[in-house]
Enzyme design. Structure first.
Site, PDB file in Angstrom:
ATOM      1  N   ASP A  17     -24.592 -43.059 -20.418  1.00 53.56           N
ATOM      2  CA  ASP A  17     -24.274 -42.615 -19.052  1.00 53.56           C
ATOM      3  C   ASP A  17     -22.823 -43.009 -18.755  1.00 53.56           C
ATOM      4  OD1 ASP A  17     -26.172 -42.793 -15.960  1.00 53.56           O
ATOM      5  OD2 ASP A  17     -24.098 -42.220 -16.262  1.00 53.56           O
ATOM      6  N   ASP A 115     -23.277 -36.128 -17.245  1.00 55.90           N
ATOM      7  CA  ASP A 115     -22.664 -37.318 -17.848  1.00 55.90           C
ATOM      8  C   ASP A 115     -23.687 -38.202 -18.539  1.00 55.90           C
ATOM      9  OD1 ASP A 115     -24.015 -38.416 -15.635  1.00 55.90           O
ATOM     10  OD2 ASP A 115     -22.529 -40.005 -15.431  1.00 55.90           O
ATOM     11  N   GLU A 116     -24.837 -37.648 -18.888  1.00 50.55           N
ATOM     12  CA  GLU A 116     -25.945 -38.517 -19.260  1.00 50.55           C
ATOM     13  C   GLU A 116     -26.857 -37.849 -20.281  1.00 50.55           C
ATOM     14  OE1 GLU A 116     -28.109 -39.369 -15.700  1.00 50.55           O
ATOM     15  OE2 GLU A 116     -29.776 -40.246 -16.811  1.00 50.55           O
TER      16      GLU A 116
HETATM   17  N1  DCP Z   1     -23.830 -36.760  -8.571  1.00 48.23           N
HETATM   18  C1  DCP Z   1     -23.923 -35.956  -7.429  1.00 48.23           C
HETATM   19  N2  DCP Z   1     -24.850 -36.235  -6.460  1.00 48.23           N
HETATM   20  C2  DCP Z   1     -25.669 -37.321  -6.587  1.00 48.23           C
HETATM   21  C3  DCP Z   1     -25.596 -38.136  -7.740  1.00 48.23           C
HETATM   22  C4  DCP Z   1     -24.651 -37.831  -8.711  1.00 48.23           C
HETATM   23  O1  DCP Z   1     -23.188 -34.989  -7.307  1.00 48.23           O
HETATM   24  N3  DCP Z   1     -26.561 -37.594  -5.640  1.00 48.23           N
HETATM   25  C5  DCP Z   1     -22.804 -36.437  -9.579  1.00 48.23           C
HETATM   26  C6  DCP Z   1     -21.597 -37.311  -9.358  1.00 48.23           C
HETATM   27  C7  DCP Z   1     -21.645 -38.309 -10.470  1.00 48.23           C
HETATM   28  C8  DCP Z   1     -22.385 -37.581 -11.568  1.00 48.23           C
HETATM   29  O2  DCP Z   1     -23.251 -36.669 -10.901  1.00 48.23           O
HETATM   30  O3  DCP Z   1     -20.350 -38.733 -10.849  1.00 48.23           O
HETATM   31  C9  DCP Z   1     -23.152 -38.497 -12.470  1.00 48.23           C
HETATM   32  O4  DCP Z   1     -24.220 -39.131 -11.787  1.00 48.23           O
HETATM   33  P1  DCP Z   1     -24.582 -40.653 -12.009  1.00 48.23           P
HETATM   34  O5  DCP Z   1     -25.863 -40.885 -11.302  1.00 48.23           O
HETATM   35  O6  DCP Z   1     -24.496 -40.999 -13.446  1.00 48.23           O
HETATM   36  O7  DCP Z   1     -23.462 -41.440 -11.171  1.00 48.23           O
HETATM   37  P2  DCP Z   1     -22.029 -41.911 -11.595  1.00 48.23           P
HETATM   38  O8  DCP Z   1     -21.714 -41.553 -13.006  1.00 48.23           O
HETATM   39  O9  DCP Z   1     -21.059 -41.411 -10.585  1.00 48.23           O
HETATM   40  O10 DCP Z   1     -22.115 -43.470 -11.405  1.00 48.23           O
HETATM   41  P3  DCP Z   1     -22.740 -44.564 -12.390  1.00 48.23           P
HETATM   42  O11 DCP Z   1     -21.575 -45.391 -12.838  1.00 48.23           O
HETATM   43  O12 DCP Z   1     -23.674 -45.358 -11.538  1.00 48.23           O
HETATM   44  O13 DCP Z   1     -23.404 -43.837 -13.512  1.00 48.23           O
HETATM   45 MG    MG Z   2     -23.006 -41.937 -14.578  1.00 46.65          MG
END
Ligand code: DCP
Ligand code: MG
Length: 361
Positions: A17, A115-116
């Site tokens: 992730d 991203d995962e």
């Molecule tokens: N995303 C979104 N709406 C949400 C959750 C996430 O649009 N409710 C998008 C933005 C994030 C991406 O998806 O950048 C990836 O989701 P993640 O849950 O992996 O969150 P992040 O990568 O931003 O943070 P983390 O470091 O906790 O993985």
């Molecule tokens: Mg993420």
């Protein structure tokens, strides 16, 4: 059973992730943003106070800003924060890059989000930890982005592991340390524990994995239903789900054969409504959207017509839109007198819905 369990236990599964994905990409491209609270959302002052936070960098997270919060609330917490609208086409390119990297290590990749992904690397001779280090290295070298990886023998523990050492970390959970890892895990970290469930656990005095493991299966079932049963097994680190790497289904849909042929437009419309609703439900459940709507019509002579309407953008999962398109196709291809034995509606050219699209569901 014992043999099955041994094979299952010997799997090597990674959950990868990226950290603060959208925000990290924007900071990579504009390094001066690194020291400021960065919120990926339309600036609410230019959007009538509306909008939702997609993600935020760690500076903003320290102020209490998080994904899915209203942009208005984020602005209140960080009046001087930088708001950037998401640039999906840019994130898609990076997403393709990292998924390419995953496929260098195994064909068994299950994409979960932009991203995962889960990777089943059982057949790779290198250790899970070595592979995790190499994947993180290649991601960093080729995209300048940091990621977190959980390494374990099942998807549940791999996922919990990647969250545990975030950002920019690796957690290896093996048979020896899994219970200790779970013991200290706060109850809210378990899959499926949302706000409501958390409140109930608070009332019951259950704070972490250790407390959870001391609850009987019966009590958990009574208190939380099906979720309680999942939690019983989660507390023990048990999870059998396979990394679903096979190519996803080509189409999703439903057709209905009628014992009594349909002869009037009203009846056809009612059937289209039912079919469309069940299609929308299946797509939502699987978090899929599609660009091609397929309509199938068969008369009582067994003549079958299939028509496909492909759009540039995915169809909105909206009953009225899909019923109207189906009905129009029917009217274009079938005369005023008809005897219809079968109707079908399906979606193809499927893709995973992004968070943005899912929020419209
Ligand atoms: N995303 C979104 N709406 C949400 C959750 C996430 O649009 N409710 C998008 C933005 C994030 C991406 O998806 O950048 C990836 O989701 P993640 O849950 O992996 O969150 P992040 O990568 O931003 O943070 P983390 O470091 O906790 O993985
Ligand atoms: Mg993420």
């Amino acid at each position: 059973m014992a043999e099955f369990l041994t094979t299952i236990d010997k799997r090597k599964i990674l959950h990868v992730d990226l950290d603060a994905f959208y925000a990290q990409i924007e900071m990579r491209d504009q390094p001066e943003l690194r020291s400021k609270p960065l919120i990926i959302a339309r600036d609410p002052t230019q959007n009538n106070g509306h909008g939702v936070v997609a993600t935020a960098n760690y500076v903003a997270r320290q102020l209490g800003i998080h994904s899915a919060m209203s942009a208005f609330e984020a602005k209140r917490l960080a009046p001087n924060g930088i708001f950037l609208s998401p640039n999906f086409s840019k994130y898609k390119v990076v997403s393709a890059q990292i998924h390419d990297i995953f496929r260098r290590f195994t064909t068994k990749v299950e994409p979960v989000a932009f991203d995962e992904a889960y990777l089943d690397v059982t057949e790779n001779i290198l250790s899970g930890a070595t592979l995790a280090a190499e994947i993180r290295h290649q991601i960093l070298k080729e995209t300048q982005l940091t990621s977190s990886i959980g390494v374990s023998h099942n998807k549940l523990l791999a996922k919990l592991g990647s969250e545990y050492n975030k950002p920019n970390g690796v957690t290896v959970i093996d048979h020896e340390n899994q219970l200790q890892f779970l013991d200290y895990l706060p109850i809210s970290a378990f899959r499926g524990v949302g706000k409501k469930t958390k409140e109930k656990f608070d009332e019951l005095g259950i704070e972490n994995g250790l407390d959870l493991r001391q609850m009987s299966q019966e009590t958990l079932k009574t208190e939380f239903g099906k979720m309680g049963e999942h939690l019983y097994w989660q507390a023990r680190g048990v999870h059998f789900g396979a990394v679903e790497w096979q190519r996803q289904r080509q189409s999703i849909g439903k057709e209905e054969t009628f014992d009594h042929a349909l002869h009037d437009n009203n009846a056809v419309q009612i059937e289209f409504k039912k079919l469309v609703n069940s299609l929308i439900m299946s797509l939502k459940r699987q978090k899929l959207i599609g660009r091609t709507l397929n309509i199938k019509i068969r008369d009582d002579q067994f003549n079958t017509i299939t028509r496909a309407i492909t759009q540039d953008a995915p169809w909105q999962l909206n009953e009225a839109t899909l019923v109207m398109a189906s009905q129009a196709t029917f009217d274009d291809n079938i005369g005023t007198e008809f005897s219809v034995r079968l109707l079908g509606v399906s979606m193809s050219n499927l893709q995973s819905a992004t968070f943005e699209e899912m929020s419209l569901f």
